[in-house]
Write an enzyme that holds these catalytic residues in place. Structure first.
Site, short mmCIF file in Angstrom:
data_model
loop_
_atom_site.label_atom_id
_atom_site.label_comp_id
_atom_site.label_asym_id
_atom_site.label_seq_id
_atom_site.Cartn_x
_atom_site.Cartn_y
_atom_site.Cartn_z
N ARG A 219 0.81 -1.21 0.00
CA ARG A 219 0.00 0.00 0.00
C ARG A 219 0.85 1.26 0.00
O ARG A 219 0.31 2.36 -0.09
CB ARG A 219 -0.84 0.08 1.28
N ARG B 51 -21.87 -0.40 -1.21
CA ARG B 51 -21.40 -1.81 -1.18
C ARG B 51 -22.01 -2.61 -0.04
O ARG B 51 -22.17 -2.14 1.07
CB ARG B 51 -19.88 -1.84 -1.03
N ARG C 108 -19.66 -2.51 5.43
CA ARG C 108 -18.41 -2.37 6.18
C ARG C 108 -18.39 -1.06 6.96
O ARG C 108 -18.86 -0.04 6.46
CB ARG C 108 -17.22 -2.42 5.21
N ARG D 80 -9.89 7.44 2.99
CA ARG D 80 -9.21 6.32 2.30
C ARG D 80 -8.74 6.76 0.91
O ARG D 80 -7.69 6.34 0.45
CB ARG D 80 -10.16 5.11 2.18
P1 AP5 Z 1 -14.57 -4.31 -4.44
O1 AP5 Z 1 -14.23 -5.42 -5.37
O2 AP5 Z 1 -15.00 -4.66 -3.05
O3 AP5 Z 1 -13.37 -3.24 -4.42
P2 AP5 Z 1 -11.97 -3.29 -3.70
O4 AP5 Z 1 -10.99 -2.64 -4.62
O5 AP5 Z 1 -11.65 -4.66 -3.21
O6 AP5 Z 1 -12.27 -2.29 -2.52
P3 AP5 Z 1 -11.90 -2.33 -0.98
O7 AP5 Z 1 -12.73 -1.26 -0.32
O8 AP5 Z 1 -12.00 -3.69 -0.40
O9 AP5 Z 1 -10.44 -1.84 -1.01
P4 AP5 Z 1 -9.67 -1.24 0.11
O10 AP5 Z 1 -8.34 -1.24 -0.50
O11 AP5 Z 1 -10.14 0.04 0.66
O12 AP5 Z 1 -9.97 -2.21 1.35
P5 AP5 Z 1 -9.12 -3.31 2.07
O13 AP5 Z 1 -10.06 -4.30 2.58
O14 AP5 Z 1 -7.95 -3.74 1.26
O15 AP5 Z 1 -15.70 -3.42 -5.13
C1 AP5 Z 1 -16.29 -2.31 -4.47
C2 AP5 Z 1 -17.79 -2.19 -4.84
O16 AP5 Z 1 -17.91 -1.91 -6.22
C3 AP5 Z 1 -18.60 -3.48 -4.62
O17 AP5 Z 1 -19.90 -3.12 -4.25
C4 AP5 Z 1 -18.62 -4.15 -6.00
O18 AP5 Z 1 -19.77 -4.97 -6.18
C5 AP5 Z 1 -18.62 -2.94 -6.91
N1 AP5 Z 1 -17.92 -3.17 -8.18
C6 AP5 Z 1 -16.72 -3.81 -8.35
N2 AP5 Z 1 -16.36 -3.78 -9.66
C7 AP5 Z 1 -17.34 -3.08 -10.30
C8 AP5 Z 1 -17.54 -2.69 -11.67
N3 AP5 Z 1 -16.65 -2.98 -12.62
N4 AP5 Z 1 -18.65 -1.98 -11.98
C9 AP5 Z 1 -19.57 -1.65 -11.00
N5 AP5 Z 1 -19.44 -1.99 -9.68
C10 AP5 Z 1 -18.33 -2.69 -9.35
O19 AP5 Z 1 -8.51 -2.45 3.28
C11 AP5 Z 1 -9.34 -1.94 4.31
C12 AP5 Z 1 -8.46 -1.24 5.33
O20 AP5 Z 1 -7.55 -2.19 5.93
C13 AP5 Z 1 -7.54 -0.13 4.80
O21 AP5 Z 1 -8.22 1.10 4.71
C14 AP5 Z 1 -6.44 -0.13 5.86
O22 AP5 Z 1 -6.85 0.52 7.04
C15 AP5 Z 1 -6.29 -1.61 6.18
N6 AP5 Z 1 -5.28 -2.26 5.32
C16 AP5 Z 1 -5.49 -3.24 4.38
N7 AP5 Z 1 -4.35 -3.58 3.78
C17 AP5 Z 1 -3.38 -2.80 4.34
C18 AP5 Z 1 -1.98 -2.66 4.13
N8 AP5 Z 1 -1.34 -3.38 3.21
N9 AP5 Z 1 -1.32 -1.75 4.88
C19 AP5 Z 1 -1.92 -1.00 5.83
N10 AP5 Z 1 -3.26 -1.09 6.07
C20 AP5 Z 1 -3.97 -1.97 5.33
#
Ligand code: AP5
Length: 217
Positions: A89, A128, A161, A172
């Site tokens: 990230r 979502r 969420r 974010r």
């Molecule tokens: P979805 O597929 O869920 O999108 P995503 O990119 O996976 O989004 P996330 O919110 O999960 O990403 P994120 O990076 O914020 O969260 P993460 O869990 O990694 O799609 C989103 C929506 O759009 C859904 O409703 C879907 O149906 C729809 N959709 C998808 N494709 C579509 C399309 N083509 N057309 C229309 N609709 C569509 O991280 C969460 C938190 O964890 C972070 O904020 C941070 O605090 C922590 N964290 C995680 N990893 C780390 C790290 N490496 N380092 C530090 N903190 C971290």
């Protein structure tokens, strides 16, 4: 064939989770989502989960030392090809990943950057719904489950969420632009980057991703 490490890069809501699940259905990969791992720790009320929740609900990244330790354990204990969803990230995580690769004698096979406009991301995240059972994603308007509040795939309940609140989404996206977006240039310079237009339909995006993976296998 050498073990493959595929990174899915993209802003919150760009579709990394949605596309990872499709890749896992078609190819012998497992998905390592640092966000999912942290959410599991939160639901188990572990000390890591309690610590991580404070950052996640505020839209901030969890400290590097915590996340790098978790990722390292997962990488070492997995034999299959790996999709990294949500890691790295920032530049320090990307450099830590390079060090891990050297340690285990692996190398990153490909980095797929899914790009989407911020206004679309906000719309996607605020609507979502996620399945408590299998983690499948839905959307209140764009991807409506057949039965309200219930997952089409496994029948478990859907939930929103806690970091999909308007304030947290804004934060974010700021963190994405400041910390994660620079990784596009980092991996481009290493000649590992492919870009896909994440504003298209889910299946169209998946077609682009399959042609990238097929070119590497
Ligand atoms: P979805 O597929 O869920 O999108 P995503 O990119 O996976 O989004 P996330 O919110 O999960 O990403 P994120 O990076 O914020 O969260 P993460 O869990 O990694 O799609 C989103 C929506 O759009 C859904 O409703 C879907 O149906 C729809 N959709 C998808 N494709 C579509 C399309 N083509 N057309 C229309 N609709 C569509 O991280 C969460 C938190 O964890 C972070 O904020 C941070 O605090 C922590 N964290 C995680 N990893 C780390 C790290 N490496 N380092 C530090 N903190 C971290």
């Amino acid at each position: 064939m050498n073990k493959m490490y595929l990174i899915l890069l993209g802003a919150p809501g760009s579709g990394k989770g949605t596309q990872s699940k499709l890749i896992v259905e078609k190819y012998p990969f497992i998905q390592i989502s640092t966000g999912d791992i942290l959410r599991e720790e939160i639901s188990n009320k572990s000390s890591l989960g309690v610590e991580a929740k404070k950052f996640m609900d505020n839209g901030q990244l969890v400290p590097d030392e915590l996340i790098i330790k978790i990722l390292k354990e997962k990488l070492l204990n997995t034999q299959k090809h790996i999709i990294l969803d949500g890691f790295p990230r920032n530049l320090s995580q990307a450099k830590a990943l390079d060090d891990m690769m050297s340690e285990i004698g692996g190398s990153i096979s490909s980095v797929i950057n899914i790009s989407v406009e911020d206004s679309v991301l906000e719309e996607r995240l605020s609507g979502r719904l996620v399945c408590k059972g299998c983690g499948a994603s839905y959307h209140k308007e764009f991807l409506i489950p057949k039965k309200k509040g219930i997952c089409d795939k496994c029948g478990a309940d859907l939930y929103q969420r806690s970091d999909d609140s308007p304030e947290s989404i804004k934060q974010r996206l700021i963190v994405y632009h400041q910390s994660t977006k620079p990784l596009i240039d980092f991996y481009d310079a290493k000649d590992l980057l492919s870009n896909v237009d994440g504003g298209k339909e889910v299946n169209e995006i998946f077609e682009s991703i399959t042609s990238i993976i097929d070119g590497r296998i």
